[in-house]
Design an enzyme around this catalytic site. Structure first.
Site, PDB file in Angstrom:
ATOM      1  N   GLY A   1     -25.246   2.357  40.821  1.00 16.03           N
ATOM      2  CA  GLY A   1     -24.908   1.053  40.249  1.00 16.03           C
ATOM      3  C   GLY A   1     -24.886  -0.103  41.227  1.00 16.03           C
ATOM      4  O   GLY A   1     -25.130  -1.247  40.849  1.00 16.03           O
TER       5      GLY A   1
ATOM      6  N   GLU B   1     -19.299  -1.559  45.705  1.00 17.20           N
ATOM      7  CA  GLU B   1     -19.308  -0.973  44.351  1.00 17.20           C
ATOM      8  C   GLU B   1     -19.753  -2.001  43.327  1.00 17.20           C
ATOM      9  O   GLU B   1     -19.572  -3.200  43.519  1.00 17.20           O
ATOM     10  CB  GLU B   1     -17.881  -0.506  43.997  1.00 17.20           C
ATOM     11  N   ASP B   2     -20.300  -1.524  42.228  1.00 13.04           N
ATOM     12  CA  ASP B   2     -20.662  -2.427  41.129  1.00 13.04           C
ATOM     13  C   ASP B   2     -19.425  -2.821  40.331  1.00 13.04           C
ATOM     14  O   ASP B   2     -19.208  -3.991  40.027  1.00 13.04           O
ATOM     15  CB  ASP B   2     -21.717  -1.781  40.212  1.00 13.04           C
TER      16      ASP B   2
ATOM     17  N   ASP C   1     -13.355   0.708  37.531  1.00 11.00           N
ATOM     18  CA  ASP C   1     -12.894   0.898  36.162  1.00 11.00           C
ATOM     19  C   ASP C   1     -11.571   1.665  36.222  1.00 11.00           C
ATOM     20  O   ASP C   1     -10.531   1.084  36.504  1.00 11.00           O
ATOM     21  CB  ASP C   1     -14.014   1.656  35.433  1.00 11.00           C
ATOM     22  N   SER C   2     -11.554   2.978  36.024  1.00  5.91           N
ATOM     23  CA  SER C   2     -10.311   3.757  36.175  1.00  5.91           C
ATOM     24  C   SER C   2      -9.861   3.776  37.633  1.00  5.91           C
ATOM     25  O   SER C   2      -8.679   3.888  37.925  1.00  5.91           O
ATOM     26  CB  SER C   2     -10.523   5.197  35.692  1.00  5.91           C
ATOM     27  N   GLY C   3     -10.833   3.689  38.560  1.00  7.95           N
ATOM     28  CA  GLY C   3     -10.525   3.779  39.992  1.00  7.95           C
ATOM     29  C   GLY C   3     -10.627   5.206  40.508  1.00  7.95           C
ATOM     30  O   GLY C   3     -10.472   5.446  41.704  1.00  7.95           O
TER      31      GLY C   3
ATOM     32  N   THR D   1     -13.254   7.227  40.853  1.00  8.65           N
ATOM     33  CA  THR D   1     -14.376   7.423  41.770  1.00  8.65           C
ATOM     34  C   THR D   1     -14.000   6.898  43.151  1.00  8.65           C
ATOM     35  O   THR D   1     -14.144   7.584  44.164  1.00  8.65           O
ATOM     36  CB  THR D   1     -15.626   6.665  41.261  1.00  8.65           C
TER      37      THR D   1
ATOM     38  N   LYS E   1     -12.206  -3.926  36.122  1.00  8.50           N
ATOM     39  CA  LYS E   1     -11.566  -3.928  34.799  1.00  8.50           C
ATOM     40  C   LYS E   1     -10.125  -3.472  35.006  1.00  8.50           C
ATOM     41  O   LYS E   1      -9.824  -2.281  34.868  1.00  8.50           O
ATOM     42  CB  LYS E   1     -12.250  -2.915  33.877  1.00  8.50           C
TER      43      LYS E   1
ATOM     44  N   PHE F   1     -17.643  -2.671  27.701  1.00 11.60           N
ATOM     45  CA  PHE F   1     -18.675  -1.965  28.454  1.00 11.60           C
ATOM     46  C   PHE F   1     -19.829  -2.916  28.759  1.00 11.60           C
ATOM     47  O   PHE F   1     -20.462  -3.451  27.863  1.00 11.60           O
ATOM     48  CB  PHE F   1     -19.175  -0.724  27.712  1.00 11.60           C
TER      49      PHE F   1
ATOM     50  N   ASP G   1     -25.498   0.484  34.340  1.00  9.20           N
ATOM     51  CA  ASP G   1     -26.298   1.157  33.325  1.00  9.20           C
ATOM     52  C   ASP G   1     -25.476   1.606  32.125  1.00  9.20           C
ATOM     53  O   ASP G   1     -24.252   1.746  32.197  1.00  9.20           O
ATOM     54  CB  ASP G   1     -26.947   2.409  33.915  1.00  9.20           C
TER      55      ASP G   1
ATOM     56  N   ARG H   1     -30.276  -1.264  33.933  1.00  9.61           N
ATOM     57  CA  ARG H   1     -29.970  -1.684  35.311  1.00  9.61           C
ATOM     58  C   ARG H   1     -30.826  -2.864  35.734  1.00  9.61           C
ATOM     59  O   ARG H   1     -30.453  -3.648  36.609  1.00  9.61           O
ATOM     60  CB  ARG H   1     -30.222  -0.531  36.291  1.00  9.61           C
TER      61      ARG H   1
HETATM   62  P1  IMP Z   1     -14.247   4.725  37.619  1.00  6.96           P
HETATM   63  O1  IMP Z   1     -14.227   5.987  38.407  1.00  6.96           O
HETATM   64  O2  IMP Z   1     -13.668   4.918  36.245  1.00  6.96           O
HETATM   65  O3  IMP Z   1     -13.601   3.548  38.324  1.00  6.96           O
HETATM   66  O4  IMP Z   1     -15.757   4.401  37.306  1.00  6.96           O
HETATM   67  C1  IMP Z   1     -16.547   3.718  38.200  1.00  6.96           C
HETATM   68  C2  IMP Z   1     -18.007   3.855  37.820  1.00  6.96           C
HETATM   69  O5  IMP Z   1     -18.181   3.956  36.400  1.00  6.96           O
HETATM   70  C3  IMP Z   1     -18.752   2.618  38.240  1.00  6.96           C
HETATM   71  O6  IMP Z   1     -19.257   2.731  39.549  1.00  6.96           O
HETATM   72  C4  IMP Z   1     -19.840   2.524  37.202  1.00  6.96           C
HETATM   73  O7  IMP Z   1     -20.978   3.255  37.612  1.00  6.96           O
HETATM   74  C5  IMP Z   1     -19.257   3.160  35.959  1.00  6.96           C
HETATM   75  N1  IMP Z   1     -18.769   2.142  34.997  1.00  6.96           N
HETATM   76  C6  IMP Z   1     -17.493   1.801  34.712  1.00  6.96           C
HETATM   77  N2  IMP Z   1     -17.425   0.824  33.787  1.00  6.96           N
HETATM   78  C7  IMP Z   1     -18.712   0.512  33.486  1.00  6.96           C
HETATM   79  C8  IMP Z   1     -19.317  -0.452  32.600  1.00  6.96           C
HETATM   80  O8  IMP Z   1     -18.670  -1.270  31.905  1.00  6.96           O
HETATM   81  N3  IMP Z   1     -20.676  -0.439  32.565  1.00  6.96           N
HETATM   82  C9  IMP Z   1     -21.446   0.398  33.316  1.00  6.96           C
HETATM   83  N4  IMP Z   1     -20.930   1.302  34.158  1.00  6.96           N
HETATM   84  C10 IMP Z   1     -19.577   1.363  34.248  1.00  6.96           C
HETATM   85 MG    MG Z   2     -22.914   4.269  36.221  1.00 10.44          MG
END
Ligand code: IMP
Ligand code: MG
Length: 182
Positions: free
Chosen positions: A46, A101-102, A105-107, A109, A133, A155, A162, A168
């Protein structure tokens, strides 16, 4: 790209908006690390579009590397089960490292990746994300040192982001129509 664009509910950030956000982020990084060297670590896939724009606005001596972590499969919500698929190829010990990072979200990753990188003993470990987010955060101790902008719990796709590996290549960031993934 007509069929892709038909699936966008609303454009949140135009190419012009994005360029300005990236320029501001690069300016902060250039100022904070004045007279030092940095390594940008992009999280695949991303971050590649953002990384390539950010990189060209960095005026410091700079190296790049990439890591790949996966938590998503093809859905739109993280399940917290993060796997490292590709590790770094350059040594970051005693270096100034900025993770790129792009979106956070949850954090989940990021917290996994941060733990792995901390063990490699960098001099500095900072985080730069284009989007966040905050309403969806599950890991609360993540500090985003360089944040482009916050968005609501929608989303989004484009500018590297993506849905099921598509979108993308859109040059802007838009909200994906719900009927595409529900
Ligand atoms: P996390 O582990 O939930 O913070 O997810 C992080 C990863 O989920 C990001 O690096 C994105 O690749 C993907 N992601 C989270 N939200 C979105 C979204 O709204 N659109 C596309 N990809 C997302
Ligand atoms: Mg992704």
């Amino acid at each position: 790209m007509k069929n892709l664009e038909n699936n966008i509910e609303k454009i949140l950030f135009s190419e012009y908006d994005i360029e300005k956000i990236v320029a501001d982020l690069a300016e902060s990084i250039n100022a904070d690390f004045k007279n030092q060297e940095i390594i940008l670590v992009g999280l695949l896939k991303g971050s590649v579009v953002f990384m390539s724009d950010l990189l060209r606005k960095i005026t410091l001596p700079c190296e790049i590397d990439f890591m790949a972590a996966s938590s998503y499969g093809s859905g739109t919500t993280s399940n917290g089960d993060v796997k490292i698929i590709k590790d770094l190829t350059i040594d970051i010990k005693d270096k100034n490292v900025i993770i790129v990072e792009d979106i956070i979200d949850s954090g989940n990753t990021l917290s996994r990746v941060l733990n792995i990188l901390k063990k490699k003993n960098p001099k500095n470990l900072r985080l730069c994300s284009f989007l966040s987010k905050p309403d969806r955060r599950e890991v609360n101790d993540i500090r985003i040192d360089y944040l482009g902008t916050e968005i609501p719990d929608e989303f989004v796709v484009g500018y590297g982001l993506d849905f099921d590996e598509k979108y993308r290549n859109l040059p802007y960031i838009g909200i994906l129509k719900r009927e595409i993934y529900l």
